[in-house]
Enzyme design. Sequence first.
Site, PDB file in Angstrom:
ATOM      1  CG  ASP A   1      -6.116  -5.238   1.219  1.00  0.00           C
ATOM      2  OD1 ASP A   1      -5.161  -5.053   0.433  1.00  0.00           O
ATOM      3  OD2 ASP A   1      -7.309  -5.000   0.922  1.00  0.00           O
TER       4      ASP A   1
ATOM      5  CD  GLU B   1      -2.881  -2.796  -7.470  1.00  0.00           C
ATOM      6  OE1 GLU B   1      -3.267  -2.341  -6.369  1.00  0.00           O
ATOM      7  OE2 GLU B   1      -2.639  -4.000  -7.666  1.00  0.00           O
TER       8      GLU B   1
HETATM    9  O1  KIV Z   1      -2.408  -4.425  -0.284  1.00  0.00           O
HETATM   10  C1  KIV Z   1      -1.412  -3.966  -0.855  1.00  0.00           C
HETATM   11  O2  KIV Z   1      -0.285  -4.484  -0.744  1.00  0.00           O
HETATM   12  C2  KIV Z   1      -1.590  -2.773  -1.683  1.00  0.00           C
HETATM   13  C3  KIV Z   1      -0.439  -2.338  -2.527  1.00  0.00           C
HETATM   14  C4  KIV Z   1      -0.192  -3.302  -3.608  1.00  0.00           C
HETATM   15  C5  KIV Z   1      -0.606  -0.966  -3.024  1.00  0.00           C
HETATM   16  O3  KIV Z   1      -2.619  -2.189  -1.667  1.00  0.00           O
END
Ligand code: KIV
Length: 279
Positions: free
Chosen positions: A50, A188
Amino acid sequence: MSRDPSVDSRISAEDIRRRKGGVPIVCLTAYTYPVARLLDPHVDLLLVGDSVAMVLHGHATTLGASLEMMIAHGQAVMRGSAKACVVVDMPAGSYEASPVQAVASAMRIVGETGCQAVKLEGGVDMAAQIAAIVAEGIPVMGHIGLQPQSVEKDGGYKIKGRTDDNIAALLRDAEAVEKAGAFSVVIEGTMEAVAAKLTRHIPIPTIGIGASADCDGQILVTDDMVGMTIDRVPKFVKEYADLRGVIANAAARYAAEVRSRAFPGPDHVFTTTSGKDEP
Ligand code: KIV
C-alpha cells in the site's frame, strides 16, 4: 506477459513458509507491469504494497490507498510476473472492522487479481481477521512492528522494541499472527536484536525491513532501492542505483535537443514512400 495458466510454476505461499531458517527470502515491492517484469527473475516474492499510495500516487501516508487501487496494481503485477509469489496489501479500512469485512475484502483482492496471498497490518488485535481469511483458503502475510497504517494513531513513524513492555507486546503479536495461520510476517522498523529474537521465537519466516539481517528474508520498497525516492530516504534503505540522476540527466539532454532541433534526427522520422520504415 504470456504464460500458460494450466502450468502454475509460481512460488506459492507454502513454498515461502517452508523457507524458514534457510537461504534468505528475497522480496521487493512492485506496483506496475514493467517493474514486475524486471524484478520477477530476481526475487522470490513481489509485494504490491500500500506504499503505492505514497510512491506512485503522491499521498502523504499509506492511508491514501483504496481497495480499487490495490486491485488495479495487483492485476498489473500479476500480468508482469510469472515466477514470484505475489502478495497484495489490504489497505487501511478494508479489514479492521470485523473478520467478515476482512474476508470479503481478501476475496475481492484474490478473485480480481489472482495473487497468491494478502498482507495485513496488526498482531493480537488482528488475529481474528487473519484466522478468518486463512479459514477461507487465502494465505495471509502478517505485518508487525512499525505499522505505517497506524502512523496517525502512533503520532509518527516510531521504531519499535525499545522498551521491555514493547518487546513483550511484539512477542505476543508475533505469536498471535503465527497461531492465526499466517505463512510469514513482515517485521518493520524494529530494534535489531528484537527482530532477531522474534525470528528465533516463531516457526514462520520473518521478512525484515529496517529490522535485522537475521530475519528469514528482506524487503525494500523498490523505488527506494533504485534511488528514485525524491524527498526523504529512510535510514534502513540501501540505494543500489541512482535512477533520480539517470532520469534528470535524460530529461535535461532531451530538453536541450528539442530546443536546438537536434531531436528528432534522421533516424526518428519517416521519409520513404515504400513503407519500408514502418515502426
Ligand atoms: O506497503 C509496503 O510497501 C510495505 C512494505 C514496506 C513491507 O508494507
